[in-house]
Design a protein around this motif. Structure first.
Motif, PDB file in Angstrom:
ATOM      1  N   GLN A   3       0.527  -1.188  -0.023  1.00 33.01           N
ATOM      2  CA  GLN A   3       0.036   0.235   0.084  1.00 33.01           C
ATOM      3  C   GLN A   3       0.549   1.315   0.522  1.00 33.01           C
ATOM      4  O   GLN A   3       1.858   1.807   0.654  1.00 33.01           O
ATOM      5  N   GLY A   4       0.665   1.827  -0.986  1.00 40.16           N
ATOM      6  CA  GLY A   4       1.145   3.539  -1.028  1.00 40.16           C
ATOM      7  C   GLY A   4       2.663   3.152  -0.892  1.00 40.16           C
ATOM      8  O   GLY A   4       3.529   3.791  -0.914  1.00 40.16           O
ATOM      9  N   MET A   5       2.950   2.062  -2.278  1.00 39.11           N
ATOM     10  CA  MET A   5       4.599   1.972  -2.612  1.00 39.11           C
ATOM     11  C   MET A   5       5.171   2.650  -3.182  1.00 39.11           C
ATOM     12  O   MET A   5       6.706   2.925  -3.742  1.00 39.11           O
ATOM     13  N   HIS A   6       3.999   3.682  -4.088  1.00 34.48           N
ATOM     14  CA  HIS A   6       5.457   4.758  -5.041  1.00 34.48           C
ATOM     15  C   HIS A   6       6.087   5.592  -3.966  1.00 34.48           C
ATOM     16  O   HIS A   6       7.121   6.655  -4.799  1.00 34.48           O
ATOM     17  N   THR A   7       6.293   5.876  -2.674  1.00 30.02           N
ATOM     18  CA  THR A   7       6.425   6.224  -1.642  1.00 30.02           C
ATOM     19  C   THR A   7       7.331   6.303  -1.361  1.00 30.02           C
ATOM     20  O   THR A   7       7.994   6.562  -0.344  1.00 30.02           O
ATOM     21  N   ASP A   8       7.728   4.762  -1.442  1.00 27.14           N
ATOM     22  CA  ASP A   8       9.187   3.883  -1.160  1.00 27.14           C
ATOM     23  C   ASP A   8      10.050   3.798  -2.048  1.00 27.14           C
ATOM     24  O   ASP A   8      10.088   2.485  -2.558  1.00 27.14           O
ATOM     25  N   THR A   9      10.860   4.804  -2.130  1.00 29.55           N
ATOM     26  CA  THR A   9      11.469   5.294  -3.475  1.00 29.55           C
ATOM     27  C   THR A   9      12.460   4.317  -3.836  1.00 29.55           C
ATOM     28  O   THR A   9      12.663   3.815  -4.375  1.00 29.55           O
ATOM     29  N   VAL A  13      13.566   1.763  -7.173  1.00 31.07           N
ATOM     30  CA  VAL A  13      14.015   1.880  -7.432  1.00 31.07           C
ATOM     31  C   VAL A  13      15.103   0.587  -7.569  1.00 31.07           C
ATOM     32  O   VAL A  13      15.056   0.057  -9.203  1.00 31.07           O
ATOM     33  N   ARG A  14      15.385  -0.555  -6.578  1.00 29.98           N
ATOM     34  CA  ARG A  14      15.250  -2.128  -7.156  1.00 29.98           C
ATOM     35  C   ARG A  14      14.467  -2.490  -7.581  1.00 29.98           C
ATOM     36  O   ARG A  14      14.493  -3.067  -8.889  1.00 29.98           O
ATOM     37  N   ALA A  15      12.979  -1.930  -8.546  1.00 26.22           N
ATOM     38  CA  ALA A  15      12.049  -3.211  -8.526  1.00 26.22           C
ATOM     39  C   ALA A  15      11.904  -3.144 -10.250  1.00 26.22           C
ATOM     40  O   ALA A  15      12.683  -3.123 -10.746  1.00 26.22           O
ATOM     41  N   ARG A  50      18.658   9.191  -9.330  1.00 29.85           N
ATOM     42  CA  ARG A  50      17.602  11.077  -9.206  1.00 29.85           C
ATOM     43  C   ARG A  50      16.557  11.279 -10.498  1.00 29.85           C
ATOM     44  O   ARG A  50      16.055  12.443 -10.564  1.00 29.85           O
ATOM     45  N   ASN A  51      16.600  10.815 -11.566  1.00 29.60           N
ATOM     46  CA  ASN A  51      15.665  10.868 -12.988  1.00 29.60           C
ATOM     47  C   ASN A  51      13.967   9.935 -13.101  1.00 29.60           C
ATOM     48  O   ASN A  51      13.413  10.711 -13.628  1.00 29.60           O
ATOM     49  N   MET A  52      14.666   9.606 -11.795  1.00 30.75           N
ATOM     50  CA  MET A  52      12.599   8.944 -11.231  1.00 30.75           C
ATOM     51  C   MET A  52      11.502   9.516 -10.459  1.00 30.75           C
ATOM     52  O   MET A  52      12.190  10.172  -9.124  1.00 30.75           O
ATOM     53  N   VAL A  53      10.898   9.414 -10.443  1.00 27.63           N
ATOM     54  CA  VAL A  53      10.137  10.046  -9.729  1.00 27.63           C
ATOM     55  C   VAL A  53       8.552   9.031 -10.005  1.00 27.63           C
ATOM     56  O   VAL A  53       8.722   7.941 -10.781  1.00 27.63           O
ATOM     57  N   PHE A  54       8.053   8.815  -8.686  1.00 26.21           N
ATOM     58  CA  PHE A  54       7.267   7.266  -8.800  1.00 26.21           C
ATOM     59  C   PHE A  54       5.961   7.482  -8.721  1.00 26.21           C
ATOM     60  O   PHE A  54       5.321   8.682  -7.548  1.00 26.21           O
ATOM     61  N   HIS A  55       5.038   7.544  -9.167  1.00 28.42           N
ATOM     62  CA  HIS A  55       3.153   7.566  -9.023  1.00 28.42           C
ATOM     63  C   HIS A  55       2.481   6.262  -9.303  1.00 28.42           C
ATOM     64  O   HIS A  55       2.752   4.836  -9.003  1.00 28.42           O
ATOM     65  N   PRO A  56       1.289   7.085  -8.177  1.00 21.35           N
ATOM     66  CA  PRO A  56       0.598   5.371  -7.853  1.00 21.35           C
ATOM     67  C   PRO A  56      -0.670   5.069  -8.345  1.00 21.35           C
ATOM     68  O   PRO A  56      -1.159   4.071  -9.149  1.00 21.35           O
ATOM     69  N   SER A  57      -0.811   5.887 -10.069  1.00 19.72           N
ATOM     70  CA  SER A  57      -1.655   5.516 -11.172  1.00 19.72           C
ATOM     71  C   SER A  57      -1.208   6.447 -12.410  1.00 19.72           C
ATOM     72  O   SER A  57      -0.341   7.498 -12.144  1.00 19.72           O
TER      73      SER A  57
END
Length: 496
Positions: A3-9, A13-15, A50-57
């Motif tokens: 849940q809310g995985m996109h906040t676990d940078t 990144v590992r995935a 550093r160039n990646m940002v993560f979103h939930p949808s």
């Protein structure tokens, strides 16, 4: 869980670096240097962290100005498993949006079904998904549009209408914004027909439904085929086929299991029903589940572990129509599978609407609750007490006193069902499991479950088994599938 995985940078990144397909649909990677967003398993060389940002949808990526990657096609990944197992209002809202509610009834319709104000719904979805209900519905429309552009020869105006756009202009603008291509350019770029879905005349489309591996098709298709109601469902040439009652018309779905996807052939009387038909087929086959997380949890019980190891990836066979399933559950009380099918087939022939099926033997839609509410109870060939159970259920469904939609509140609906005459825990729980989609529904009184428990050395009395099963939560409905599979009943085998 994730849940809310996109906040676990770090984890994201590992995935991405390991191109782990298990996380497709859990989160999306937006790349700041290129302005595109991808699924975690995208085959392109992973960008610098550093160039990646993560979103939930996907909708949140689109709203932040990112375009969909043309290589990994992130909007075709399986849906987030979170919306399947979450009973809260965000989970229920996501299931309704997937079922096309915003397109048909707007955000006020969505909010009304959930019993909240539009502002509350918008705030909660924004907080969790980075996008409100309109943006989420728009992302879904864009996906449907792309599917039709790439797989049919339909004129663009028809595609715009079928995908739920209010105007050709909105269709053109959205496709350009999300895919950075015009609809025509998207069509010319489409992959060669061998791997792509195809469409033929008469509203028939063939497409692939993705899922997270592993998937064990035996009990999933075995269950649907063994309990199929003649005229409404059939197993033919390696496919489970059934009729669908849809918001704008009706359709026939044919679903065939393959090692890496489910082939889905849809024949629709109104193409606007395409997104809903896909969503219902995915839901029936439980394709958005996260089998690795579920199986890992069930393996922590040493007596279940061997069953999971032997045939991992079991899904819960669900339904395309919750009200239909509830009626069939009552018809099946205390009788054999064959007798239940006979009872249901009689109702279908007498009260279902006729359909034509040039490719097979389907003849009817399952009767609507309105049609069943008009049936003379004396005409039902069944014991008086069961007749009362059935007619009470139908009245409650027809008047809206009980609602079995995708947005149902699981505990509340189960309590309402248990209050009806002739509804014991088994009937309420089988409806919770297969019609409402509660992943934790459990059937400790079921004879097959008690027999399997006894043979495995698990406690077999309902109370003791329920106590033991607390470590299986929140996936007890999946444990039920593994326990049922120890039997030689035809529901556990793919028909030959």
């Amino acid at each position: 869980m994730h849940q809310g995985m996109h906040t676990d940078t770090e984890r994201c990144v590992r995935a991405v670096q390991s191109k782990d397909a298990r996380f497709d649909g859990w989160f999306y990677t937006a790349v700041l240097t290129t302005g595109i967003y991808c699924r975690p398993s995208c085959p392109v060389v992973a960008p610098k962290p550093r160039n990646m940002v993560f979103h939930p949808s996907a909708a949140a990526c689109q709203q932040a100005g990112f375009r969909a990657c043309k290589r990994c096609r992130p909007d075709t990944s399986p849906g987030s498993p979170e919306w399947n197992h979450r009973a809260d209002v965000v989970g229920r809202a996501m299931r309704l949006i997937a079922d096309g509610t915003v397109d048909r009834e707007g955000v006020p319709g969505l909010a009304a079904r959930l019993g909240y104000s539009t502002r509350q719904i918008e705030r909660q979805l924004l907080a969790e998904l980075g996008a409100g209900p309109l943006a989420l519905a728009r992302a879904q429309r864009a996906q449907t549009a792309r599917l039709l552009i790439e797989t049919t020869a339909l004129p663009m105006a028809e595609i715009a209408f079928a995908s739920g756009f209010a105007s050709i202009r909105a269709f053109n603008d959205t496709v350009r914004e999300v895919y950075a291509l015009t609809p025509t350019a998207l069509r010319t770029r489409a992959p060669a027909p061998s791997s792509a879905p195809t469409a033929s005349a008469g509203g028939t489309l063939t497409l692939r439904l993705p899922f997270r591996a592993p998937l064990n098709p035996d009990n999933l298709f075995g269950h649907l085929a063994a309990t199929a109601v003649p005229g409404v469902e059939e197993w033919r040439d390696g496919a489970y086929r059934r009729t669908l009652r849809l918001p704008y018309g009706h359709g026939i779905a044919a679903l065939t299991p393959h090692p890496d996807h489910i082939a889905c052939r849809l024949t629709l009387t109104d193409l606007r029903d395409l997104p809903v038909a896909i969503s219902r087929c995915r839901r029936m086959l439980d394709l958005d589940a996260d089998p690795v997380a579920i199986d890992d949890q069930l393996r922590t019980d040493p007596l279940l572990a061997p069953l999971v190891d032997k045939a991992p990836g079991r899904r819960v066979p669900r339904t395309v129509d919750a009200a239909e399933f509830a009626v069939r559950a009552v018809l099946g009380q205390q009788v054999s599978t064959a007798a239940a099918r006979t009872h249901a087939a009689r109702l279908v022939t007498a009260h279902g609407e006729r359909v034509t099926d040039p490719e097979g033997g389907l003849t009817h839609l399952f009767p609507s609750t309105e049609a069943l509410a008009a049936v003379d109870p004396d005409a039902l060939a069944m014991p008086k007490t069961r007749r009362t159970t059935l007619t009470t259920l139908i009245t409650q469904l027809a008047t809206g006193a009980i609602h079995l939609g995708v947005e149902s509140d699981w505990p509340e609906t189960r309590a309402r069902l248990l209050a009806l005459p002739g509804f014991g825990p088994w009937t309420a729980d089988v409806i919770a499991m297969r019609a409402l989609g509660d992943p934790d529904a459990f059937l400790p009184t079921d004879l097959g479950i008690r027999r399997a428990a006894r043979d495995l050395g698990l406690p077999s009395t309902p109370a003791a088994l329920t106590a033991r099963a607390s470590s299986w939560r929140p996936w007890r409905a999946y444990a039920v599938q593994y326990l049922w599979a120890t039997d030689s009943h035809p529901i556990n085998f793919l028909p030959t």
